[in-house]
Write a protein that holds these residues in place. Structure first.
Motif, PDB file in Angstrom:
ATOM      1  N   GLU A   1       3.059   2.358   3.739  1.00  0.00           N
ATOM      2  CA  GLU A   1       2.316   1.262   4.363  1.00  0.00           C
ATOM      3  C   GLU A   1       1.358   1.744   5.440  1.00  0.00           C
ATOM      4  O   GLU A   1       0.355   1.091   5.728  1.00  0.00           O
TER       5      GLU A   1
ATOM      6  N   LYS B   1      -1.147  -7.421   7.917  1.00  0.00           N
ATOM      7  CA  LYS B   1      -0.739  -7.066   6.560  1.00  0.00           C
ATOM      8  C   LYS B   1      -0.351  -8.319   5.797  1.00  0.00           C
ATOM      9  O   LYS B   1      -0.075  -9.374   6.389  1.00  0.00           O
TER      10      LYS B   1
ATOM     11  N   ALA C   1       1.855  -9.429   1.982  1.00  0.00           N
ATOM     12  CA  ALA C   1       2.659  -8.981   0.834  1.00  0.00           C
ATOM     13  C   ALA C   1       2.250  -9.761  -0.409  1.00  0.00           C
ATOM     14  O   ALA C   1       2.177 -10.995  -0.385  1.00  0.00           O
TER      15      ALA C   1
ATOM     16  N   SER D   1       4.096  -8.029  -7.259  1.00  0.00           N
ATOM     17  CA  SER D   1       3.661  -6.921  -8.108  1.00  0.00           C
ATOM     18  C   SER D   1       4.531  -6.835  -9.351  1.00  0.00           C
ATOM     19  O   SER D   1       5.752  -6.949  -9.272  1.00  0.00           O
TER      20      SER D   1
ATOM     21  N   PRO E   1       7.325  -6.119  -3.804  1.00  0.00           N
ATOM     22  CA  PRO E   1       6.022  -6.676  -3.415  1.00  0.00           C
ATOM     23  C   PRO E   1       5.095  -5.595  -2.883  1.00  0.00           C
ATOM     24  O   PRO E   1       5.527  -4.622  -2.264  1.00  0.00           O
TER      25      PRO E   1
ATOM     26  N   VAL F   1       2.487  -4.443  -0.315  1.00  0.00           N
ATOM     27  CA  VAL F   1       2.033  -4.752   1.037  1.00  0.00           C
ATOM     28  C   VAL F   1       0.644  -4.148   1.250  1.00  0.00           C
ATOM     29  O   VAL F   1       0.458  -2.934   1.123  1.00  0.00           O
TER      30      VAL F   1
ATOM     31  N   THR G   1      -2.359  -3.668   3.933  1.00  0.00           N
ATOM     32  CA  THR G   1      -2.579  -3.685   5.382  1.00  0.00           C
ATOM     33  C   THR G   1      -4.070  -3.835   5.705  1.00  0.00           C
ATOM     34  O   THR G   1      -4.940  -3.492   4.890  1.00  0.00           O
TER      35      THR G   1
END
Length: 250
Positions: free
Chosen positions: A70, A150, A152, A155, A160, A162, A164
């Motif tokens: 992330e 960010k 989510a 997928s 999920p 994320v 940013t």
């Protein structure tokens, strides 16, 4: 078993390589993928059989490398790739970029052309943080990204996804489809028509955008984004062989 490269940025990059003849082949994986994927392992076996040098590695925050996914962004992962190619290969290389790796490979081709003998892209996704992610967000999602930092997203690949604010903003600093991009070496682009993640229009836009004397796009009817069935894998190997032969004649 993976080996590790300590980069100047303090990241620990996991890699696997085999020695062999040049030009070597470097596989650049996709967003959230790692060097144990089908294409990476197939190409290593192919290179071993051909007696070719080969390198695969994990970007920081991916696979066995250090870092938090992330926290990463395109510039970080391009820097990882440049560090790996610089430290772990000898002479010009054939870059094989899959999805996001296609974008990374274009950045390497632009910024360190002396290390590139040829390029093969597989469902290349240049500028996807801007043209796919940001452009696909509605006003509410953009507001969340701006205030929270960010967001989510669901997928189909598991947990999920994320996204940013840094990923989006950093992506804007590394776009390749806005300014002229010359690729003065053999290039083969592979794209499936059934790719649900990268539309074939992206491949056509990339083909139209770049300039060079030896650039071809192959559309494979029915192939999906993974581009990993036996026929697709053989197409990748054939593209590398063709790029190598053309590079030798140049």
């Amino acid at each position: 078993m993976a080996e590790y490269l300590e980069t100047e940025t303090g990241r620990r990059i996991a890699y696997a390589r085999i020695a062999g003849a040049g030009p070597g082949v470097v596989f650049l994986g996709g967003f959230r993928s790692d060097m144990t994927g089908t294409k990476a392992q197939y190409l290593e076996a192919w290179a071993r059989a051909e007696g070719r040098a080969f390198l695969r590695f994990d970007y920081s925050g991916h696979g066995q490398s250090s870092g938090d996914f992330e926290a990463g962004a395109i510039g970080d992962w391009a820097a990882d790739a440049m560090a790996a190619v610089t430290a772990l290969t000898e002479g010009p290389q054939i870059l094989v970029g899959s999805s996001m790796g296609g974008w990374i490979s274009l950045l390497l081709a632009r910024d360190m052309p002396g290390k590139v003998a040829g390029l093969v892209t597989i469902a290349a996704a240049p500028d996807f943080t801007e043209d796919s992610m940001w452009q696909g967000f509605d006003a509410d999602q953009r507001a969340v990204l701006d205030t929270v930092g960010k967001i989510a997203l669901p997928s189909e690949y598991g947990a999920p996804l994320v996204i940013t604010r840094r990923l989006i903003e950093d992506g804007r600093a590394h776009l390749v489809l806005r300014d002229p991009l010359r690729l003065p070496f053999p290039v083969r682009m592979l794209q499936g028509t059934a790719d649900a993640d990268v539309d074939q229009g992206v491949a056509l836009r990339l083909l139209e955008h770049v300039t060079g004397d030896n650039i071809r796009l192959t559309l494979v009817k029915g192939a999906d984004h993974r581009f990993s069935d036996p026929a697709c894998l053989d197409l990748i190997a054939a593209a590398i062989a063709e790029v190598t032969a053309d590079a030798a004649r140049a």
